[in-house]
Design an enzyme around this catalytic site. Structure first.
Site, PDB file in Angstrom:
ATOM      1  N   LYS A  54       0.844  -1.208   0.000  1.00 35.17           N
ATOM      2  CA  LYS A  54       0.000   0.000   0.000  1.00 35.17           C
ATOM      3  C   LYS A  54       0.878   1.257   0.000  1.00 35.17           C
ATOM      4  O   LYS A  54       0.570   2.229  -0.689  1.00 35.17           O
ATOM      5  CB  LYS A  54      -0.939  -0.012   1.209  1.00 35.17           C
ATOM      6  N   GLN A  98      -3.816  -1.294  10.384  1.00 36.67           N
ATOM      7  CA  GLN A  98      -3.846  -2.620   9.765  1.00 36.67           C
ATOM      8  C   GLN A  98      -4.328  -3.671  10.762  1.00 36.67           C
ATOM      9  O   GLN A  98      -3.819  -3.763  11.883  1.00 36.67           O
ATOM     10  CB  GLN A  98      -2.449  -2.976   9.227  1.00 36.67           C
ATOM     11  N   ASP A 121     -10.777   3.018   5.601  1.00 37.58           N
ATOM     12  CA  ASP A 121     -11.061   1.579   5.658  1.00 37.58           C
ATOM     13  C   ASP A 121     -12.565   1.303   5.717  1.00 37.58           C
ATOM     14  O   ASP A 121     -12.999   0.169   5.514  1.00 37.58           O
ATOM     15  CB  ASP A 121     -10.438   0.980   6.929  1.00 37.58           C
TER      16      ASP A 121
END
Ligand code: GUN
Length: 295
Positions: A54, A98, A121
């Site tokens: 990413k 994450q 997200d």
């Protein structure tokens, strides 16, 4: 193997990247540098790889990113303090913590502590609620949004179809169902969510016009579970032993690709299917967060 029925996630992700890069250029021409903050806790090897990919893509598209790596012993209070800083930092438009987090940290508490406007997200309860309500002002989780975009850009019609989703997790299965059940263009599907307590999983799968495998069991979907001509989307990433590889392991999806590919109408390869789209949607969501923050 014929490539005729493959959904090329890498190529479609590149299309999306080109669109996102143009939006980033437009922001920069107004003096705005979109920024994304990654947070990683502990040293889960898969998370390292994901965040690394990413970061690289962000740099390639012109997004500024920072990564904070915290030790596995980090307390929930310390992580919350970092999020409060990032929420208050105007140069940060998107925040990604994450998952998975260490067991002593409550993921739900952490996801709820990200400012909803920076929640690229789509895990904050406000954004989860907006998705359920069909309110397009929220952020949609990247992996199911990527699967949806793959279906749209591959010309797969969803209206009136039987969609079967394997897996009911908060990151993929549940939001995937919410996306496709909406009364909306590119949705309007009849959605079944199958999970570890479902009876006769194979019978559900065989009814599917579109089968989305996201339960995290290596090569679970066998040819006899797939209706000939069905569209098969493989979200799984499973590391399995492989004596022929240098590392002794390899990555496989949730679909027995070699046997399912010949009977599927369309199918995502894995790798090279859903994975690149998750990253593409993250870049798009972050760019949108920057656009909305600077209107
Ligand atoms: N872990 C697995 N998938 C994801 C994702 O899409 N976002 C975050 N933050 N963590 C993940």
């Amino acid at each position: 193997m014929s490539a005729g029925n493959l959904i090329d996630g890498r190529a479609i992700a590149e299309q999306l990247h080109a669109e996102t890069a143009a939006r980033i250029a437009a922001l920069k021409s107004r003096g705005i540098q979109p920024g994304l903050a990654f947070v990683r806790v502990g040293d889960d090897p898969a998370s390292k790889v994901y965040v690394g990919m990413k970061e690289k893509t962000a740099a390639r598209l012109g997004l500024a990113s920072t990564t904070t790596v915290l030790p596995v012993t980090t307390t929930q209070a310390e992580l919350l303090a970092l999020l409060a800083q990032l929420n208050a930092n105007a140069s940060v438009h998107g925040i990604l913590v994450q998952a998975p987090l260490p067991a002593h940290i409550d993921e739900a508490v952490i996801f709820a502590a990200v400012a909803p406007t920076k929640d690229v997200d789509g895990f904050h309860p406000l954004n989860v609620g907006k998705l359920m309500l069909g309110d397009p002002t929220g952020f949609v989780p990247c992996t199911p949004a990527g699967v949806h975009e793959l279906l749209i850009r591959s010309g797969v019609k969803t209206e009136g179809t039987e969609v079967v989703i394997l897996g009911r997790g908060n990151i993929v299965g549940k939001p995937m169902a919410a996306i496709l059940v909406q009364k909306a263009k590119h949705a309007n599907a009849t959605v079944t969510v199958v999970h570890s307590r479902s009876r006769d999983v194979a019978a559900h799968c065989r009814r599917a016009d579109i089968l989305i495998a996201a339960m995290g069991v290596a090569e679970f979907v066998k040819a006899e579970m797939v209706k000939p001509g069905a569209v098969v989307m493989d979200v799984g990433v499973n590391r399995v032993p492989d004596a022929t590889s240098k590392t002794g392991t390899k990555l496989v999806g949730d679909v027995d690709f070699a046997r399912v590919q010949p009977i599927a109408g369309k199918i995502t390869p894995n790798p090279g299917g859903v994975g690149p789209m998750t990253v593409a949607m993250l870049m798009s969501n972050t760019t949108r967060a920057a656009e909305l923050a600077t209107r």
